[in-house]
Scaffold this active site. Structure first.
Site, PDB file in Angstrom:
ATOM      1  N   PHE A 252      -1.487  18.743  -9.903  1.00 10.50           N
ATOM      2  CA  PHE A 252      -2.837  18.172  -9.889  1.00 10.50           C
ATOM      3  C   PHE A 252      -3.767  18.872  -8.898  1.00 10.50           C
ATOM      4  CE2 PHE A 252       0.272  14.617 -10.501  1.00 10.50           C
ATOM      5  CZ  PHE A 252       0.187  14.586 -11.878  1.00 10.50           C
ATOM      6  N   GLY A 479       3.005  21.210 -16.495  1.00  9.62           N
ATOM      7  CA  GLY A 479       3.176  19.984 -17.264  1.00  9.62           C
ATOM      8  C   GLY A 479       2.179  19.853 -18.382  1.00  9.62           C
ATOM      9  N   LEU A 643      -5.316  23.613 -29.800  1.00 14.75           N
ATOM     10  CA  LEU A 643      -4.142  24.419 -30.132  1.00 14.75           C
ATOM     11  C   LEU A 643      -2.961  23.562 -30.546  1.00 14.75           C
ATOM     12  CD1 LEU A 643      -4.305  27.006 -27.201  1.00 14.75           C
ATOM     13  CD2 LEU A 643      -5.071  27.333 -29.560  1.00 14.75           C
ATOM     14  N   GLN A 651      -2.648  15.478 -22.392  1.00 17.31           N
ATOM     15  CA  GLN A 651      -3.508  15.867 -21.284  1.00 17.31           C
ATOM     16  C   GLN A 651      -4.629  14.858 -21.065  1.00 17.31           C
ATOM     17  OE1 GLN A 651      -3.139  18.493 -18.889  1.00 17.31           O
ATOM     18  NE2 GLN A 651      -1.221  17.880 -19.826  1.00 17.31           N
ATOM     19  N   GLY A 714     -10.915  24.131 -22.028  1.00 20.26           N
ATOM     20  CA  GLY A 714      -9.879  23.490 -21.224  1.00 20.26           C
ATOM     21  C   GLY A 714      -9.793  21.994 -21.453  1.00 20.26           C
ATOM     22  N   GLY A 716      -7.191  20.079 -19.395  1.00 25.27           N
ATOM     23  CA  GLY A 716      -6.435  19.469 -18.318  1.00 25.27           C
ATOM     24  C   GLY A 716      -7.237  18.531 -17.447  1.00 25.27           C
ATOM     25  N   GLU A 717      -8.556  18.739 -17.377  1.00 29.02           N
ATOM     26  CA  GLU A 717      -9.355  17.969 -16.431  1.00 29.02           C
ATOM     27  C   GLU A 717     -10.419  17.076 -17.062  1.00 29.02           C
ATOM     28  OE1 GLU A 717      -9.409  20.856 -12.589  1.00 29.02           O
ATOM     29  OE2 GLU A 717      -9.412  21.780 -14.556  1.00 29.02           O
TER      30      GLU A 717
END
Length: 750
Positions: A252, A479, A643, A651, A714, A716-717
């Site tokens: 993180f 992860g 993807l 996520q 992206g 992840g965030e």
């Protein structure tokens, strides 16, 4: 499985939900983490932490510890081995300006919990026991850790942090426009200090090889960063140290920088000339990076119809005395909304704490919470629906970047699809107007935004004569499913089954890639893998064309289709040849390629790229107890090409859960008398657990983007950004109480 090298290729694996290929290793315990790798003659180090936040060490008495059987060495600032100590040696890839922390450098104490000694013993238990016997005598000074107390001493960061955009120059006259606006909203917003708390503690195992080189297993989100750091600090040539991190048990952002256990482990290994492992305790996980508190004010002026006429967003954030940490906090307000009069300011103030660090969507979690809560307040002040107000002031270009248009932006579709799925049209707008039994029901909404970035990356692809493909680079899978998506990309590019592809990551002997952070890994490493595989395909294609009586003779590469391990002519499947047969006939054991990928300069000069989201939440609040239950979430995300919908959904789920923690539970509590985080364990630092999480519905909105060859953004965030604001807004809708100071604890609602 079909893929051509033209844009008309068909994806077989990319875009389909696939389980993580590293999943079996993780759930069966076969996956090894940094603190689990064995080595002959392995010694164990235990860190001694400072008991004060500011002052100096007057004396250290380690005699009792050194007398314990099995203790090999006690290292302090008084007897540490000589090594490089200049600032430039300690700089890492994501370091802010300033003088990086150097463990055991001298007798000064600059923050509570900093390492003041290392006990190395034959086993962990002995090292831990001996460490408890060390007596450290301090000359303590009163620390300053309250950001409010030093707010007046805040200053503009003197040096720019790499990759962090400072606030743009103001445009228009925000103060004058606010003063004359018929509708005004102004508020102060704070989000408490938060610690990353990954399941895997930070650990480093340094293995001394027979040839005198070092193999280092480090908890890090980018092995290249640790490699550069350790080589510079200890004066090693690049080929004298190899850093690996095949698996990471959560980071993180806490693993972006090499932490002090890596330095101490290498220091001890060099001194003792034997392998050493240093693992931090859960308590010590509070002794370095964290999401730093920021004091924010937002002032919004608007016409009666909701048109923004003034926007001011100011933030002051704490940093350590030795570095000037910086985040992008206020810029998001200028990115999200169209307004003619805007002022955005960001300053930092020195505290006697460790340097804060990047924590999932750094800056955006903090800043978007403030602006999206303020926009909800403005919606009530104007009597408008919160979504309608946002769409009224919808930005089609990025005013913080000279008005560049967005390369793609499907935020309107996020609001439309999210609202429909959530049932927003059934919302009764008045606070306290919805109820189920003894619980008040509240619905809230907010916008999410995060930069869509691509970094310079490289990758290798190797196809062997048995039909197996190996791809990889030095980035890590933290992860997020990187092993899986890179395998999907490689398999599609060369028309192979996924079972024939092996992805290798987290090794400095592989081509260099950036740290796994910033939500740029898929775009960066994914594109590099695709290019490397295409290079391999072109080489095999040339071999195939050169075969006697080749079915591909005189065929251009643009007409080549890679499918089921074969190369065929587009439109004529009868003309094909097996790649394995080609390599064997040509007498080639392997075909290999290393390729680089980087951002598209032409695109970046013309467009701005962001991932967007709309977050809808439902809360139920016990009217008598003030207890908040978050019972429903709908998160609609526009992130270009998806993807792998399965790993992508995970996520967003993870980001939403962390956003719930920010809003309702997470708070690192500083006792300013001692300058110490007092709830430094998972018993007292509250994070969401299974019982706190109900339904989370994720929608991926169709979006085409050309910022990178894969068309990805992206993930992840973006899931965490805006979630806290949506919850805050829902709590107000339920209770009529506006909480601007997170987390929303029971005492703030009673």
């Amino acid at each position: 499985m079909t893929q051509t090298f033209s844009s008309t290729g068909h994806d077989t694996f990319v875009g389909s939900p696939r389980s993580r290929i590293d999943g079996p290793a993780k759930v069966t315990g076969l996956a090894k983490y940094a603190g689990e790798f064995a080595a002959p003659d392995l010694a164990y180090g235990y860190v001694v932490s400072s008991a004060i936040a500011k002052g100096r060490i007057a004396a250290i008495d380690s005699a009792a510890a050194e007398a314990v059987p099995g203790v090999l060495k006690v290292i302090t600032h008084e007897n540490r081995p000589r090594t490089a100590w200049r600032d430039k040696n300690f700089q890492d890839a994501v370091a802010p300006p300033g003088s990086p922390f150097r463990a055991l450098y001298d007798d000064l104490i600059v923050y509570s919990g900093q390492p003041v000694g290392l006990v190395v013993a034959e086993d962990f238990e002995t090292a831990r026991y001996a460490a408890s016997l060390i007596q450290v005598h301090y000359e303590a000074q009163e620390p300053t850790t309250d950001l409010r107390a030093v707010r007046g001493e805040a200053y503009d960061p003197p040096g720019k942090r790499e990759g962090i955009k400072p606030p743009p120059e103001p445009w228009g006259d925000a103060d004058q426009a606010f003063g004359s606006a018929p509708i005004r909203v102004q508020g102060a917003y704070t989000l408490a200090n938060e610690h990353h708390n990954p399941m895997e503690p930070h650990a480093t195992t340094v293995v001394v090889e027979e040839d005198g080189t070092y193999t280092v297993y480090d908890k890090i989100q980018g092995v290249s960063n640790s490699h550069q750091y350790l080589a510079n600090v200890f004066g090693l040539k690049p080929d004298q140290v190899r850093v690996l991190n095949p698996y990471l048990g959560g980071g993180f952002g806490s693993g972006l920088r090499p932490q002090y256990q890596a330095f101490l482990a290498m220091l001890a290994a060099q001194e003792l000339k034997r392998s050493v492992r240093v693992t931090l305790t859960r308590d010590q996980m509070w002794s370095f990076t964290y999401r730093g508190e920021a004091l924010q004010t937002v002032s919004l002026g608007a016409e009666a119809d909701g048109t923004l006429t003034a926007l001011r967003h100011d933030a002051v954030q704490g940093t350590s005395h030795y570095e000037d940490y910086q985040e992008v906090i206020v810029n998001w307000s200028g990115v999200l909304y169209r307004c003619d009069n805007v002022a955005l300011t960001y300053r930092i103030a020195k505290l006697d704490t460790a340097t804060p660090g990047d924590m999932r969507a750094p800056g955006a979690v903090t800043g978007v919470f403030a602006i999206e809560t303020a926009m909800d307040e403005l919606a009530y002040a104007t009597g408008m629906d919160p979504i309608a107000l946002r769409l009224k002031n919808y930005a089609e270009s990025d005013a913080t970047a000279q008005g560049k248009p967005f390369g793609s932006k499907e935020l309107k579709a996020c609001f439309t699809q999210g609202a429909e799925r959530f049932g927003w049209s059934k919302r009764s707008p008045e606070p306290r107007s919805m109820r189920e039994g003894r619980e008040l029901v509240g619905w809230g909404v907010a916008t999410g935004v995060w930069e869509s970035m691509m970094m310079q990356s490289s990758a290798i692809a190797t196809l062997t004569a048995d039909g197996r493909l190996v791809v990889g680079n030095s980035t890590g899978d933290i992860g997020t499913g990187t092993y899986t998506i890179l395998t999907q990309i490689a398999a599609d590019t060369l028309g192979l089954p996924m079972e024939s592809v092996t992805t290798k990551l987290g090794d400095t002997r592989l081509p260099e890639a950036p740290v796994a952070g910033g939500s740029w890994t898929a775009a960066s490493s994914g594109t590099a893998v695709m290019k490397a595989c295409r290079n391999v395909g072109e080489q095999v294609f040339k071999l195939a064309r050169g075969l006697e009586n080749s079915p591909l003779a005189n065929v251009d590469i643009d007409r080549a289709v890679f499918t089921d391990g074969r190369i065929e002519v587009a439109g004529d499947p009868s003309r094909s040849v097996s790649m394995v047969e080609v390599m064997r006939a040509a007498g080639v054991d392997k075909v290999e390629a290393v390729e680089q990928a980087g951002p598209d300069k032409d695109f970046n000069e013309t467009y701005q790229a962001y991932t967007h989201g709309a977050i809808f939440v439902e809360v139920k609040v016990d009217e008598e107890l003030g207890q908040v239950r978050l019972t429903r979430v709908v998160s609609a995300i526009a992130a270009g090409k998806i993807l792998n919908p399965k790993t992508a959904r995970s996520q967003i789920l993870g980001g939403v859960v962390m956003g719930i923690g920010s809003a309702l539970e997470e708070e690192s509590m500083l006792d300013h008398r001692f300058g110490r985080f007092m709830n430094h364990n998972l018993g007292e630092y509250h994070v969401p657990v299974h019982a706190d999480i109900y339904d989370i519905d994720v929608i991926f909105v169709d979006e085409e983007d050309k910022a990178n060859p894969l068309g990805v953004k992206g993930l992840g965030e973006i899931g965490i950004v805006g979630t806290a604001a949506a919850i805050t807004n829902a709590v107000f809708h339920a209770t009529g109480k506006r909480v601007r100071d997170l987390p929303i604890t029971i005492d703030k609602l009673l």
